[in-house]
Write an enzyme that holds these catalytic residues in place. Structure first.
Site, mmCIF file in Angstrom:
data_model
loop_
_atom_site.group_PDB
_atom_site.id
_atom_site.type_symbol
_atom_site.label_atom_id
_atom_site.label_comp_id
_atom_site.label_asym_id
_atom_site.label_seq_id
_atom_site.Cartn_x
_atom_site.Cartn_y
_atom_site.Cartn_z
ATOM 1 N N ALA A 10 36.880 46.996 30.509
ATOM 2 C CA ALA A 10 37.869 46.753 29.973
ATOM 3 C C ALA A 10 39.084 47.888 30.079
ATOM 4 C CB ALA A 10 37.921 46.992 27.950
ATOM 5 N N ARG A 12 40.999 47.715 32.749
ATOM 6 C CA ARG A 12 42.357 46.564 33.234
ATOM 7 C C ARG A 12 41.976 45.251 33.218
ATOM 8 N NH1 ARG A 12 40.853 45.962 38.412
ATOM 9 N NH2 ARG A 12 39.133 46.515 38.724
ATOM 10 N N VAL A 61 27.350 48.586 34.819
ATOM 11 C CA VAL A 61 26.409 47.678 33.729
ATOM 12 C C VAL A 61 25.510 47.220 34.333
ATOM 13 C CG1 VAL A 61 28.518 46.437 32.683
ATOM 14 C CG2 VAL A 61 28.381 45.062 35.123
ATOM 15 N N ASN A 87 32.451 41.054 29.798
ATOM 16 C CA ASN A 87 33.604 40.917 30.713
ATOM 17 C C ASN A 87 33.428 42.003 31.891
ATOM 18 O OD1 ASN A 87 36.713 40.322 30.572
ATOM 19 N ND2 ASN A 87 36.312 42.503 30.995
ATOM 20 N N SER A 139 33.996 30.876 34.249
ATOM 21 C CA SER A 139 35.045 31.141 34.704
ATOM 22 C C SER A 139 35.199 29.659 34.487
ATOM 23 C CB SER A 139 35.160 31.716 36.476
ATOM 24 O OG SER A 139 36.453 30.461 37.361
ATOM 25 N N TYR A 152 30.340 33.641 43.999
ATOM 26 C CA TYR A 152 30.885 33.984 42.363
ATOM 27 C C TYR A 152 31.137 32.337 41.275
ATOM 28 C CZ TYR A 152 34.956 34.792 39.361
ATOM 29 O OH TYR A 152 35.922 34.658 38.315
ATOM 30 N N ALA A 154 28.413 30.422 41.311
ATOM 31 C CA ALA A 154 27.394 30.321 41.449
ATOM 32 C C ALA A 154 26.685 31.211 40.054
ATOM 33 C CB ALA A 154 26.609 30.611 42.620
ATOM 34 N N LYS A 156 28.843 32.336 38.121
ATOM 35 C CA LYS A 156 29.701 31.815 36.943
ATOM 36 C C LYS A 156 29.059 31.199 36.268
ATOM 37 C CE LYS A 156 32.429 35.482 36.776
ATOM 38 N NZ LYS A 156 32.600 36.466 35.039
ATOM 39 N N ILE A 185 43.962 33.429 35.929
ATOM 40 C CA ILE A 185 45.095 34.246 34.438
ATOM 41 C C ILE A 185 45.853 35.859 35.695
ATOM 42 C CG2 ILE A 185 44.572 35.757 33.002
ATOM 43 C CD1 ILE A 185 43.417 33.321 32.817
HETATM 44 P P1 NAP Z 1 40.013 42.808 37.043
HETATM 45 O O1 NAP Z 1 40.880 43.298 36.715
HETATM 46 O O2 NAP Z 1 39.900 42.387 38.442
HETATM 47 O O3 NAP Z 1 38.989 43.925 36.305
HETATM 48 C C1 NAP Z 1 37.681 43.753 36.490
HETATM 49 C C2 NAP Z 1 36.993 44.758 35.238
HETATM 50 O O4 NAP Z 1 35.576 44.104 35.565
HETATM 51 C C3 NAP Z 1 37.644 46.211 35.116
HETATM 52 O O5 NAP Z 1 37.923 46.621 34.425
HETATM 53 C C4 NAP Z 1 36.161 46.979 36.392
HETATM 54 O O6 NAP Z 1 35.740 48.508 35.580
HETATM 55 C C5 NAP Z 1 35.118 46.338 35.415
HETATM 56 N N1 NAP Z 1 33.998 46.019 36.980
HETATM 57 C C6 NAP Z 1 33.848 45.911 38.055
HETATM 58 N N2 NAP Z 1 32.099 45.724 38.214
HETATM 59 C C7 NAP Z 1 32.261 46.711 37.145
HETATM 60 C C8 NAP Z 1 30.791 46.989 36.845
HETATM 61 N N3 NAP Z 1 30.024 47.463 38.011
HETATM 62 N N4 NAP Z 1 30.424 48.298 35.432
HETATM 63 C C9 NAP Z 1 31.617 47.873 34.397
HETATM 64 N N5 NAP Z 1 32.965 47.297 35.121
HETATM 65 C C10 NAP Z 1 32.740 46.760 36.126
HETATM 66 O O7 NAP Z 1 39.568 41.190 36.730
HETATM 67 P P2 NAP Z 1 39.999 40.429 35.592
HETATM 68 O O8 NAP Z 1 40.791 39.050 36.390
HETATM 69 O O9 NAP Z 1 39.990 41.180 33.775
HETATM 70 O O10 NAP Z 1 38.225 39.132 34.715
HETATM 71 C C11 NAP Z 1 37.823 40.107 34.013
HETATM 72 C C12 NAP Z 1 36.586 39.564 33.530
HETATM 73 O O11 NAP Z 1 37.513 37.626 33.591
HETATM 74 C C13 NAP Z 1 35.700 38.932 35.205
HETATM 75 O O12 NAP Z 1 33.979 38.387 34.651
HETATM 76 C C14 NAP Z 1 36.216 37.676 35.394
HETATM 77 O O13 NAP Z 1 35.620 36.969 36.430
HETATM 78 C C15 NAP Z 1 36.574 36.481 34.170
HETATM 79 N N6 NAP Z 1 38.280 35.766 35.289
HETATM 80 C C16 NAP Z 1 39.380 35.452 35.721
HETATM 81 C C17 NAP Z 1 39.846 35.112 35.226
HETATM 82 C C18 NAP Z 1 41.117 35.837 36.810
HETATM 83 O O14 NAP Z 1 41.753 34.469 37.093
HETATM 84 N N7 NAP Z 1 41.797 36.876 36.709
HETATM 85 C C19 NAP Z 1 39.404 34.029 35.716
HETATM 86 C C20 NAP Z 1 38.544 33.534 35.143
HETATM 87 C C21 NAP Z 1 37.342 34.026 34.855
HETATM 88 P P3 NAP Z 1 35.892 49.330 36.747
HETATM 89 O O15 NAP Z 1 37.722 49.519 37.572
HETATM 90 O O16 NAP Z 1 36.385 50.644 35.998
HETATM 91 O O17 NAP Z 1 35.646 49.369 37.658
#
Ligand code: NAP
Length: 244
Positions: A10, A12, A61, A87, A139, A152, A154, A156, A185
């Site tokens: 959470a 970012r 996580v 998330n 996703s 990725y 697989a 999801k 997004i």
């Molecule tokens: P993002 O801006 O890159 O943020 C990713 C978040 O995940 C960050 O808060 C990061 O925390 C955290 N994270 C990564 N590895 C972690 C770990 N090992 N333990 C705890 N936290 C971890 O990504 P987002 O776009 O917001 O994506 C959020 C979710 O939505 C993801 O599951 C992504 O696959 C999914 N999603 C995104 C999109 C898109 O277009 N953006 C589309 C479909 C699905 P730190 O920075 O503190 O490490």
């Protein structure tokens, strides 16, 4: 009584938008982060300044003992975790033949094992309470597959299978498990996309826009609410019509 939500990742992006929306809707919010201490602290401060009930909890996580410590911290502060939003996630673009074993393991450790660790850590208390909501973030690529993102996609798709199976298993305990599969997004995850690609994605989307974190947060907060008590094992895909 005020409910408590744990949102992983959470600091970012989409997770941050969820933390803001849940806090504004009178939830106790646990902001999990891993590496982005500064961003998490900024968000934590911003929400505390509004007199919301929030804590920030560091934890990778992938690591079971860190997840258990994080959940115990939330129990001692707020009593329960009523809603878990899995998330936290990573993505990577790579030709299939160039994906290393380490790339594959990291993708599944964060996107799948992370969800497994968090669910196993909160479920005993949810089962005991005979209530709880789990929302897993997949996703569109988990539904359709994406070229150059086999690992990725697989991972999801695994989130979807996990959601459906767990929903069947814990339904008797009045726990709803659902999945949200966002379209594209605008977050840091997509910073690598150039303007031409973004324009192409928009023109292939019936609504002609990319989504925001808030678009996803609105679906998640609905699934977390009592209005969604009869919904479990489902995949909802806010994607502007990109996948129909
Ligand atoms: P993002 O801006 O890159 O943020 C990713 C978040 O995940 C960050 O808060 C990061 O925390 C955290 N994270 C990564 N590895 C972690 C770990 N090992 N333990 C705890 N936290 C971890 O990504 P987002 O776009 O917001 O994506 C959020 C979710 O939505 C993801 O599951 C992504 O696959 C999914 N999603 C995104 C999109 C898109 O277009 N953006 C589309 C479909 C699905 P730190 O920075 O503190 O490490």
């Amino acid at each position: 009584m005020r409910k408590t939500v744990l949102i992983t990742g959470a600091s970012r992006g989409i997770g941050k938008a969820m933390a803001e929306l849940f806090a504004a809707n009178d939830y106790n919010v646990a902001i999990n982060y891993n590496k982005s201490e500064e961003e998490a602290e900024k968000l934590h401060r911003q929400l505390l300044d509004k007199k919301y009930n929030v804590i920030k909890v560091q934890g990778d996580v992938r690591n079971r003992s860190q997840v258990e410590n994080m959940v115990n911290t939330i129990y001692s502060r707020f009593g329960d975790v009523d809603v878990l939003v899995n998330n936290a996630g990573i993505a990577q673009q790579r030709l299939f033949t160039s994906i290393s074993e380490d790339d594959w393991d990291l993708m599944f450790d964060v996107n799948v094992k992370g969800m497994f660790n968090c669910c196993q850590s909160v479920l005993p208390k949810m089962i005991n309470n005979k209530q709880g909501k789990i929302i897993n973030i997949s996703s569109i690529w988990g539904l359709t597959g994406s070229s150059c993102e086999v690992h990725y996609s697989a991972s999801k798709a695994a989130v979807i299978g996990f959601t459906k199976a767990l929903a069947r298993e814990v339904g008797l305990s009045n726990i709803q498990v659902n999945c949200v599969a966002p379209g594209v997004i605008e977050t840091e995850m997509n910073l690598h996309l150039n303007t031409a690609t973004i324009e192409e994605l928009k023109s292939n989307t019936p609504l002609r826009v990319l989504g925001s974190g808030r678009d996803i947060a609105e679906v998640v907060i609905f699934l977390a609410s009592s209005r969604a008590n009869f919904i479990t094992g489902q995949v909802i895909s806010p994607n502007g019509g990109f996948v129909i």
